[in-house]
Design a protein around this motif. Structure first.
Motif, PDB file in Angstrom:
ATOM      1  N   LYS A  55      55.881  28.044  63.035  1.00 54.64           N
ATOM      2  CA  LYS A  55      55.361  29.338  62.355  1.00 54.64           C
ATOM      3  C   LYS A  55      54.149  28.858  61.757  1.00 54.64           C
ATOM      4  CE  LYS A  55      58.456  28.354  58.326  1.00 54.64           C
ATOM      5  NZ  LYS A  55      59.425  29.036  57.473  1.00 54.64           N
ATOM      6  N   ILE A  56      53.814  27.542  61.546  1.00 56.96           N
ATOM      7  CA  ILE A  56      52.633  27.316  60.889  1.00 56.96           C
ATOM      8  C   ILE A  56      51.589  27.143  61.935  1.00 56.96           C
ATOM      9  CG2 ILE A  56      51.357  25.346  59.505  1.00 56.96           C
ATOM     10  CD1 ILE A  56      53.689  25.492  57.912  1.00 56.96           C
ATOM     11  N   ARG A  57      52.067  26.069  63.023  1.00 56.21           N
ATOM     12  CA  ARG A  57      51.144  26.056  64.206  1.00 56.21           C
ATOM     13  C   ARG A  57      50.432  26.988  64.875  1.00 56.21           C
ATOM     14  NH1 ARG A  57      55.195  22.583  65.952  1.00 56.21           N
ATOM     15  NH2 ARG A  57      55.240  23.865  67.923  1.00 56.21           N
ATOM     16  N   GLY A  58      51.290  27.937  65.089  1.00 58.94           N
ATOM     17  CA  GLY A  58      50.811  29.311  65.865  1.00 58.94           C
ATOM     18  C   GLY A  58      49.736  30.028  64.967  1.00 58.94           C
ATOM     19  N   PRO A  59      49.751  30.432  63.990  1.00 52.09           N
ATOM     20  CA  PRO A  59      48.876  31.039  63.102  1.00 52.09           C
ATOM     21  C   PRO A  59      47.462  30.117  63.061  1.00 52.09           C
ATOM     22  CG  PRO A  59      51.028  31.488  61.975  1.00 52.09           C
ATOM     23  CD  PRO A  59      51.117  30.191  63.073  1.00 52.09           C
ATOM     24  N   LEU A  60      47.751  28.740  62.610  1.00 55.18           N
ATOM     25  CA  LEU A  60      46.644  28.097  62.323  1.00 55.18           C
ATOM     26  C   LEU A  60      45.834  27.943  63.847  1.00 55.18           C
ATOM     27  CD1 LEU A  60      47.985  25.434  60.330  1.00 55.18           C
ATOM     28  CD2 LEU A  60      46.507  27.170  59.788  1.00 55.18           C
ATOM     29  N   LEU A  61      46.291  28.102  64.939  1.00 51.46           N
ATOM     30  CA  LEU A  61      45.649  27.992  66.202  1.00 51.46           C
ATOM     31  C   LEU A  61      44.795  29.379  66.248  1.00 51.46           C
ATOM     32  CD1 LEU A  61      44.959  27.228  69.164  1.00 51.46           C
ATOM     33  CD2 LEU A  61      46.862  28.372  70.060  1.00 51.46           C
ATOM     34  N   ALA A  62      45.207  30.516  65.735  1.00 42.89           N
ATOM     35  CA  ALA A  62      44.488  31.602  65.703  1.00 42.89           C
ATOM     36  C   ALA A  62      43.378  31.586  64.612  1.00 42.89           C
ATOM     37  CB  ALA A  62      45.247  33.005  65.218  1.00 42.89           C
ATOM     38  N   THR A  63      43.738  30.948  63.457  1.00 42.88           N
ATOM     39  CA  THR A  63      42.436  30.628  62.611  1.00 42.88           C
ATOM     40  C   THR A  63      41.585  29.795  62.893  1.00 42.88           C
ATOM     41  OG1 THR A  63      43.894  29.192  61.286  1.00 42.88           O
ATOM     42  CG2 THR A  63      43.912  31.558  60.512  1.00 42.88           C
ATOM     43  N   ALA A  64      41.944  28.766  63.678  1.00 45.78           N
ATOM     44  CA  ALA A  64      40.865  27.799  64.241  1.00 45.78           C
ATOM     45  C   ALA A  64      39.915  28.531  65.017  1.00 45.78           C
ATOM     46  CB  ALA A  64      41.680  26.712  65.055  1.00 45.78           C
ATOM     47  N   LEU A  65      40.360  29.509  66.110  1.00 44.30           N
ATOM     48  CA  LEU A  65      39.579  30.296  66.903  1.00 44.30           C
ATOM     49  C   LEU A  65      38.685  31.222  65.941  1.00 44.30           C
ATOM     50  CD1 LEU A  65      42.092  31.126  69.655  1.00 44.30           C
ATOM     51  CD2 LEU A  65      40.428  29.242  69.535  1.00 44.30           C
ATOM     52  N   LEU A  66      39.293  31.804  64.726  1.00 47.89           N
ATOM     53  CA  LEU A  66      38.463  32.770  64.045  1.00 47.89           C
ATOM     54  C   LEU A  66      37.376  31.891  63.144  1.00 47.89           C
ATOM     55  CD1 LEU A  66      41.156  34.879  62.453  1.00 47.89           C
ATOM     56  CD2 LEU A  66      39.263  35.715  63.943  1.00 47.89           C
ATOM     57  N   ILE A  67      37.656  30.850  62.722  1.00 46.38           N
ATOM     58  CA  ILE A  67      36.602  29.970  61.876  1.00 46.38           C
ATOM     59  C   ILE A  67      35.715  29.289  62.927  1.00 46.38           C
ATOM     60  CG2 ILE A  67      37.609  27.848  62.062  1.00 46.38           C
ATOM     61  CD1 ILE A  67      37.045  27.669  59.082  1.00 46.38           C
ATOM     62  N   THR A  68      36.009  29.134  63.953  1.00 41.83           N
ATOM     63  CA  THR A  68      34.788  28.867  64.980  1.00 41.83           C
ATOM     64  C   THR A  68      33.851  29.908  65.346  1.00 41.83           C
ATOM     65  OG1 THR A  68      36.531  27.191  66.264  1.00 41.83           O
ATOM     66  CG2 THR A  68      34.570  27.848  67.299  1.00 41.83           C
ATOM     67  N   VAL A  69      34.418  31.260  65.712  1.00 42.46           N
ATOM     68  CA  VAL A  69      33.505  32.182  65.664  1.00 42.46           C
ATOM     69  C   VAL A  69      32.584  32.446  64.462  1.00 42.46           C
ATOM     70  CG1 VAL A  69      33.452  34.751  66.019  1.00 42.46           C
ATOM     71  CG2 VAL A  69      34.896  33.274  67.387  1.00 42.46           C
ATOM     72  N   ASN A  70      33.294  32.319  63.448  1.00 42.63           N
ATOM     73  CA  ASN A  70      32.709  32.671  62.177  1.00 42.63           C
ATOM     74  C   ASN A  70      31.347  31.557  61.993  1.00 42.63           C
ATOM     75  OD1 ASN A  70      32.616  32.014  58.800  1.00 42.63           O
ATOM     76  ND2 ASN A  70      33.112  34.082  59.183  1.00 42.63           N
ATOM     77  N   TRP A  71      31.795  30.374  62.002  1.00 41.91           N
ATOM     78  CA  TRP A  71      30.783  29.325  61.804  1.00 41.91           C
ATOM     79  C   TRP A  71      29.711  29.300  62.826  1.00 41.91           C
ATOM     80  CZ3 TRP A  71      34.323  24.396  60.932  1.00 41.91           C
ATOM     81  CH2 TRP A  71      34.749  24.225  59.601  1.00 41.91           C
ATOM     82  N   LEU A  72      29.927  29.792  64.117  1.00 39.81           N
ATOM     83  CA  LEU A  72      28.909  29.893  65.240  1.00 39.81           C
ATOM     84  C   LEU A  72      28.154  30.971  64.661  1.00 39.81           C
ATOM     85  CD1 LEU A  72      27.847  28.819  67.749  1.00 39.81           C
ATOM     86  CD2 LEU A  72      29.488  30.244  69.004  1.00 39.81           C
TER      87      LEU A  72
END
Length: 305
Positions: free
Chosen positions: A73-90
């Motif tokens: 329940k932590i790993r799943g959401p953090l995969l989503a936030t990893a993609l979001l932060i990559t988009v944001n930083w890029l």
């Protein structure tokens, strides 16, 4: 009481320093203009992992990292936030390098208001009348800007949207900021290592971009991206524990304000009439929102007692 005041002052200093670091980041990434944005983000992620692991080690919180990896329940959401932060930083790095600092700063002005709006939809948090007015004024400002500067408005909306969604998911995920960022960057480590390996050893065509190893100054800046990422995060996380939430909320406008000033005064980005009107309306909405958070919260406390 004196001890509490001293702790609060320390928290304020930590929050201000964190926001100032975030605020001057355009200068840092401008120095990396010769490096492709995706490569800048790749190095920022790759070198953040060992830095964050060292931080967790000295904070004696590696156990928290193990717990995060063990919980689906932590790993799943953090995969989503990893993609979001990559988009944001890029998008952010690209915008800075392409002289769209004003558009980037507008995105982070809109983001707190968008976060409130998202919370009302997904978390069923009720907005006060003044908060709805603030969101409405911000929407009018964005609409005005869309009529003249629609070519760069997508930058502002993409940054606000990705950061707002990132904050929403992280809010409902039971994990600390540093542990969470460590998991997020760990998810991204292998793909970006492969990417760096490919552009370093797998391509033979000449490029106009600079890579790690081509220039000492660029090398230091690419490696330093991890420190630039982790330092303000640690300062802000420490400040949150020492300060009132309303005060913390006000400090989050310092970074985009500094970015705005840097874009206009240092890099001479054109400030159109629609930009001026939009920013005035956004600042007005933020003032209403902040006043409601401070005085509205105080009124509720008074009524409760």
């Amino acid at each position: 009481m004196t001890g509490q005041a001293s702790t609060s002052r320390l928290g304020l200093l930590q929050a201000l320093l964190a926001c100032c670091i975030w605020g001057v980041m355009p200068i840092y990434f401008k120095l990396l203009e010769s490096v492709a944005p995706l490569e800048v983000v790749a190095h920022r992620i790759i070198w953040s992992v060992p830095v964050l692991l060292v931080i967790l080690y000295f904070r004696k919180n590696l156990s928290g990292l193990r717990v995060a990896w063990a919980e689906a329940k932590i790993r799943g959401p953090l995969l989503a936030t990893a993609l979001l932060i990559t988009v944001n930083w890029l998008i952010y790095v690209w915008a800075i390098q392409e002289d769209h600092i004003l558009a980037a700063s507008l995105g982070y002005f809109i983001s707190p208001l968008l976060s409130v709006f998202l919370a009302s939809i997904f978390l069923k948090e009720k907005l006060s009348r003044n908060q709805w007015i603030a969101v409405g004024i911000a929407a009018i400002g964005v609409s005005i800007l869309a009529m003249e500067a629609w070519q760069t408005l997508w930058i502002s909306l993409a940054l606000a949207g990705s950061w707002g969604l990132y904050g929403l998911v992280r809010k409902v995920t039971d994990v600390g900021p540093i542990v969470g960022l460590t998991v997020e960057t760990s998810y991204l480590l292998l793909p970006f290592l492969l990417f760096i390996g490919w552009i370093t050893f797998g391509t033979t065509t000449p490029t106009t971009t600079t890579h790690l190893g081509d220039n000492l100054t660029i090398d230091i800046l690419l490696l330093g991206g991890a420190i630039v990422t982790a330092t303000p995060l640690m300062l802000f996380a420490a400040a949150v524990k020492k300060m009132k939430l309303s005060t913390i909320g006000l400090t989050q406008y310092i970074a985009p304000t500094l970015q705005f000033l840097i874009g206009v005064l240092l890099y001479r980005e054109p400030l159109t009439t629609s930009h001026i009107i939009c920013f005035i309306l956004i600042w007005t909405s933020l003032a209403i929102f902040s006043a409601d958070a401070i005085f509205g919260g105080a009124s509720k406390k008074t009524a409760a007692t």
